[in-house]
Every structure is written in structure tokens, then in C-alpha cells.
Design an enzyme around this catalytic site. Structure first.
Site, PDB file in Angstrom:
ATOM      1  N   SER A 187       0.831  -1.205   0.000  1.00 11.44           N
ATOM      2  CA  SER A 187       0.000   0.000   0.000  1.00 11.44           C
ATOM      3  C   SER A 187       0.867   1.257   0.000  1.00 11.44           C
ATOM      4  CB  SER A 187      -0.952  -0.035   1.192  1.00 11.44           C
ATOM      5  OG  SER A 187      -1.891   1.010   1.111  1.00 11.44           O
ATOM      6  N   ASP A 229      -3.016   6.446  -3.454  1.00  4.46           N
ATOM      7  CA  ASP A 229      -1.796   5.845  -2.915  1.00  4.46           C
ATOM      8  C   ASP A 229      -1.316   4.786  -3.911  1.00  4.46           C
ATOM      9  OD1 ASP A 229      -3.804   3.984  -2.419  1.00  4.46           O
ATOM     10  OD2 ASP A 229      -3.009   3.377  -0.486  1.00  4.46           O
ATOM     11  N   ASP A 260      -1.293   1.575  -4.357  1.00  2.00           N
ATOM     12  CA  ASP A 260      -2.148   0.488  -4.839  1.00  2.00           C
ATOM     13  C   ASP A 260      -3.563   0.974  -5.125  1.00  2.00           C
ATOM     14  OD1 ASP A 260      -2.726   0.783  -2.084  1.00  2.00           O
ATOM     15  OD2 ASP A 260      -3.445  -1.275  -1.947  1.00  2.00           O
ATOM     16  N   ASP A 311      -6.129   2.058  -3.519  1.00  2.00           N
ATOM     17  CA  ASP A 311      -7.349   1.806  -2.760  1.00  2.00           C
ATOM     18  C   ASP A 311      -7.747   3.027  -1.927  1.00  2.00           C
ATOM     19  OD1 ASP A 311      -5.343   1.560  -0.846  1.00  2.00           O
ATOM     20  OD2 ASP A 311      -6.131  -0.295   0.029  1.00  2.00           O
TER      21      ASP A 311
END
Length: 582
Positions: A170, A322, A324, A326
Site C-alpha cells: 500500500s 496511494d 495500490d 485503494d
């Protein structure tokens, strides 16, 4: 000490012998030679090395919990590497096999979908997972390329998988990677599943005994991405305005292509990417921490917005994902802000999206976590919608019965739980853009709507005290200090109730945290305040989440209400810093 170093060297060599990755084998060989002994010494004899770094690598094993695995890349059981991932995959496979009918039965083998981002080793970890699942008699399917986490969460539901794995760290620093697990239905794991999987991982024997075929899994086609993109557009309302000009940064992650395509298909002007950050780069060269909340992370995005405005006219929004994708961060033009742009908090965006969904006549339960703004509870009640509060994390929020919308202050928003039962920074960005375009057509802005909400429901001002530590024992000491000597007042407001969340309740499972409810100050217009203290679940941080609610008579009273809220938040931050001693 000599005996301890000798034992460390022996353990390191045993680990090295079964490590399938030549890079970490070489890394460990150098550590053994520098920190423990020469390879020529033999397995039972060590030189006079200190063993300090080896001790850190072999102090235990990287623990599998409700965040799956996350840690620094490197050799040894306390780092993220192929050996650790293969063991995790084997343990997960054993757990799944124990929950499913025998492979080849009426329903056939269970499907495990595996996604990965563009961090160092992500593809290797994903491929190892696919191999282990195949070797265990399960079906495995890899996403076609590095993609956002929401695409993996969507695919788990779309394909009826029994589990999903997303290889990502992440917004963690570049040297980290992680391993996030979803079970059937597309929600992240929670207790007791995490402990049951961890026990299966602990029971994995030598890696040589883990079947790892070279083929047999499926690589999904682009149709799964097409299906996800079609689903994101379905959350929008046809015929609503689309005239909103956006600058977007992916922060060197995997979100750029997916977000730009989602905006294009929805009929918005294509967002202007921040060129230095649009292409995935696992070294994240332009940011210290690839997290929109961190100081400096948005500087290039704001510079791009200013340059674009000077060359070709105003920019309405800056949107950041961010790495990734999400999470979704939003900034708006503000002449009073330094650099001309104001970052909205996750709580701000959470309230804006809740209001937008109410106006779109959304039905179902609205939910937030205990550390997020309570404003959404008032928005839901005013709309006669059910509301629930959960522990921190979408692994809990996603499990709310009848969920329609969930958000968390850390820039996470679940706006389409039937499609993605997790936070989704792509779909949330589309809804923010739709709301901004609608307001723009009426010559209004997102900040105007936030002002309206403050007048209607009270100004809900939030803040955070976040302390990063090198020594994790400092966090445990701080929590113990607060439990044994709880504060009687904070920022001059009396603590009217104190909850030790580790004890659990009828509404919340046990968690390591403390919650204080504070009395108001009618003279200052303060209705109430709240503080929640907890260790971070993904980083070495102690976090204190602060909220103060100030009554607002009308628009003219907003400035005074904000000044009062800032004063109380500053007092809460100072008093909590003193109380924790960190």
C-alpha cells in the site's frame, strides 16, 4: 555470546539452504560472513562476529495477522521474501482445503485470485502464490498485470473465488512489501480466520515439501479489468454534469492507467497526470513516503495544478491515489492556503460522499470506524438511514449488514459494496468528480458544501497525533501508562467516560485501544470532544485520533467556530503527547 552467534549462523545457513531466491541467498551469505562467520567455518563454528544483524533477521517470524503480512524486503524469517511468502501461501492453502469440499467434487477445486502491484518482488510473490495454490489442488488465477487493489477485491466477488491475495504494501516505504488476504465475498480476513491461517503457516514444514509446479495456473485476461471499469461507471448518475478539470497523481503506483480510463469512459475531461509520478516505480523517487497524507507527498501535484492553471485555465480538483489505489485524496483551490491548494481531510471527503449518496437516494446502512468523524452519523440520521460504527479497518466495515457506504478517515471509501467490498480509490474519485461538477454548475464548490454541513450538523473538526517510533516497546509502555493513569481532563474538558477497548463490548470486538469522551464547553460553543488512542496496525506508530464538535449558528459564525475548534484540537494534541510520554 559465542554460543549465541554460532546458533544464529547455523539457523541462517539452514534458512539459506532452502531459500529459492538467489538474491536473498546471496544477501544472507554476506550477512553470515560479516556478522557471524566465514562460510568456510562450517555450520557449527562461528568467528567472533557480533551477530547483531542476523539476530534481527532471526528474532522470530514475520507475524501473519488481520493485515496479512507486511514488512521490509530482505533475507530471513523477519523480512518479506520468497521463502516467507511460500510458507504463507502454503498455510493459506491448507486452511482453504480444510474449509472446502475435496477438490474434484461436485463444485470442483476452489478458485484463488491473485493480484500484485509494481513494488519490488511483487510479481515473484504473486507467481509463487499461484504455484503453491496449484500444487495444493486449488485453482489459481493471476491478474493480467500490476493493477490496483480494488480490481483484485472486485475479481474475488465477480469470479466467485474462495479467496484472494493481493501482493502490496500500500502506502508503506519503498523497502516494504506485503501480502493481503481476502476470503470469499471479497472482504479482508478478521479473527478468528487470521489466527487459524497463522496456525497453518506455523505448521508448514521444510519448503522442499511444499509442491510448487512450474505451471497449471491461469493468467486472467483484460476482461476482468473491463468488468471492473464498467462497474465503476455504474455508480454515477447519467445526465449529471461532467465539466470538472482534474490533476491526478498515482504517486509512482499502479493507479494512473485505471483511473484515467475510468474518467474517460464516464465522460469527464481526462485528468492531467503528474508526469513525474504517473509511471509505476518501486523506488518512489520523488517522495519520502508514498502516502498522500505525508508532508511533501502532494507538492508535485500542486505544482502541476498551478502550472496548468497559468497556461490553460483553472483546475478544479487535485486527486491522488496511494500506490495500490485503494485510497483517494482530494485537494481544492483555496487562495488562503499556502500554494493556493487545500487538502481535504479524509473525514471531509467522507462527509461529502455521504451527502452526495444521500442526494442520489442511496438506501442501506452507512458506516464509519471508531476513529473517524462522527459527522456521517448525523448525516445518516437526518436522512433516516441506519448507521453503524466498527473497529478500525475495512476488514470490519465491509462486514456491516446491509452496507451501502463506508468510509475511514485514512482516505478510504467504500462507495459500491456490491462491486468492491473494500476501500476503492478509483470509484471514490469518480463520485468526488461527479459531485464537484454538479456543484460547479451551480457556481458552488466542495468547500461551500462542507460549510453547509457545519451549519446544519455542527462543525466536526478532527485531528491526529501520530508518533513514529523505532522501538515498539515505547508504544506498549505508552498504552500501559494510559491504562494505569487515565487522564481526568484534556484541553480543559472533563473526561466523562473512558473505555478500554481491549475488553470488548456488545458492539465492538476487543482491540488494543482506548477511547475518551469529553464534556463540552457551552461558553466556547463546544458540544463535545472525543479521543481514541491505538497502535497503528500497519506501521510502527502510536496514533491519537481527535474530534471536537462546535455548534454553528449560521454561516457568519463559521470563522469563530473554526478558531474555537483549532484551539481545542491543539490542547488535545498537547495534553495527549504529555499523557502518552512518547
Amino acid at each position: 555470546m559465542q554460543h549465541d552467534v554460532t546458533e544464529l549462523v547455523a539457523r541462517a545457513r539452514a534458512w539459506q539452504a532452502e531459500d529459492p531466491d538467489p538474491e536473498t541467498r546471496e544477501e544472507l551469505a554476506k550477512l553470515i560472513e560479516a556478522d557471524g562467520g566465514s562460510p568456510a567455518d562450517g555450520p557449527a563454528v562461528a568467528s567472533a562476529g557480533t551477530g547483531t544483524e542476523l539476530a534481527a533477521r532471526f528474532a522470530g517470524t514475520l507475524q501473519f495477522g488481520t493485515a496479512g503480512l507486511r514488512g521490509e524486503l530482505g533475507a530471513g524469517p523477519m523480512r518479506m521474501n520468497r521463502s516467507v511468502v511460500i510458507r504463507a501461501a502454503a498455510g493459506l492453502a491448507a486452511y482453504l482445503r480444510g474449509q472446502l469440499p475435496e477438490p474434484g467434487g461436485q463444485e470442483g477445486p476452489g478458485l484463488v485470485v491473485i493480484g500484485y502491484d509494481a513494488r519490488h518482488k511483487s510479481h515473484e510473490f504473486a507467481r509463487d502464490t499461484a504455484s503453491v495454490m496449484t500444487g495444493a489442488g486449488l485453482r489459481a488465477a493471476l491478474l493480467p498485470r500490476p493493477l490496483p487493489t480494488p480490481v483484485l477485491a472486485f475479481a474475488v466477488r465477480r469470479l466467485g473465488a474462495v479467496a484472494g491475495v493481493m501482493v502490496t504494501a500500500s502506502h508503506n516505504p519503498p523497502r516494504d512489501n506485503g501480502y493481503k488476504v481476502y476470503l470469499g465475498g471479497g472482504s479482508q480476513i478478521v479473527p478468528p480466520d487470521d489466527a487459524a491461517i497463522a496456525a497453518r503457516i506455523d505448521a508448514v514444514g521444510p519448503l522442499a515439501g511444499v509442491p510448487r509446479p512450474e505451471s497449471g495456473w491461469e493468467v486472467l485476461g483484460e476482461d476482468v479489468v473491463e468488468s471492473y471499469l464498467a462497474r465503476t461507471g455504474a455508480v454515477l448518475t447519467e445526465g449529471m454534469p461532467r465539466d470538472v478539470r482534474t490533476v491526478h497523481t498515482a504517486l509512482h503506483g499502479v493507479g494512473s492507467g485505471t483511473l484515467l480510463e475510468a474518467f474517460r469512459r464516464a465522460g469527464f475531461p481526462e485528468p492531467l497526470p503528474v508526469p513525474e509520478q504517473a509511471t509505476p516505480d518501486p523506488d518512489f523517487p520523488t517522495v519520502s513516503f508514498p502516502n498522500p497524507e505525508e508532508p511533501g507527498a502532494m507538492d508535485l501535484a500542486f505544482a502541476t495544478a498551478r502550472a496548468t492553471a497559468a497556461e490553460s485555465g483553472p483546475v478544479d480538483l487535485v486527486i491522488a491515489n496511494d500506490p495500490d489505489a485503494d485510497r483517494c485524496a482530494v485537494a481544492v483551490p483555496d487562495r488562503a492556503a499556502e500554494g493556493g491548494w487545500r487538502m481535504l481531510s479524509g473525514d471531509d471527503v467522507g462527509a461529502l460522499l455521504a451527502t452526495h449518496l444521500v442526494h442520489k437516494r442511496a438506501r442501506g446502512t452507512f458506516a464509519t470506524s471508531i476513529v473517524s468523524s462522527s459527522l456521517v452519523s448525523r448525516i445518516a440520521r437526518a436522512a433516516d438511514l441506519p448507521y453503524e460504527e466498527t473497529l478500525t479497518g475495512f476488514k470490519w466495515l465491509a462486514r456491516v449488514d446491509g452496507l451501502r457506504y463506508a468510509f475511514e478517515e485514512a482516505l478510504g471509501y467504500c462507495v459500491d459494496p456490491e462491486g468492491v467490498r473494500d476501500k476503492d480509490g478509483i470509484t471514490a474519485a469518480l463520485l468526488v468528480a461527479e459531485l464537484a461538477a454538479e456543484l460547479k454548475q451551480a457556481d458552488r464548490s466542495l468547500t461551500d458544501l462542507l460549510d453547509d454541513l457545519a451549519v446544519e450538523h455542527g462543525l466536526h473538526a478532527t485531528g491526529q497525533l501520530s508518533v513514529r517510533v523505532e522501538d515498539l516497546s515505547l508504544i506498549a509502555s505508552a498504552m500501559e501508562r494510559l491504562r494505569t493513569s487515565p487522564p481526568a481532563s484534556l484541553a480543559g474538558l472533563a473526561v466523562v467516560s473512558s473505555e478500554d477497548l481491549s475488553e470488548g463490548s456488545d458492539l465492538l470486538p476487543p482491540t488494543d485501544g482506548l477511547r475518551y469522551h469529553l464534556a463540552g464547553d457551552p461558553g466556547a460553543g463546544v458540544e463535545k470532544a472525543r479521543v481514541v488512542v491505538r497502535p497503528s496496525g500497519t506501521e510502527p506508530k502510536l496514533k491519537c485520533y481527535l474530534e471536537v464538535v462546535v455548534a454553528v449558528r449560521d454561516q457568519a459564525a463559521l470563522a469563530a467556530a473554526r478558531a474555537s475548534a483549532r484551539s481545542v484540537l491543539a490542547g488535545l494534541k498537547a495534553d495527549m503527547a504529555a499523557a502518552t510520554g512518547v
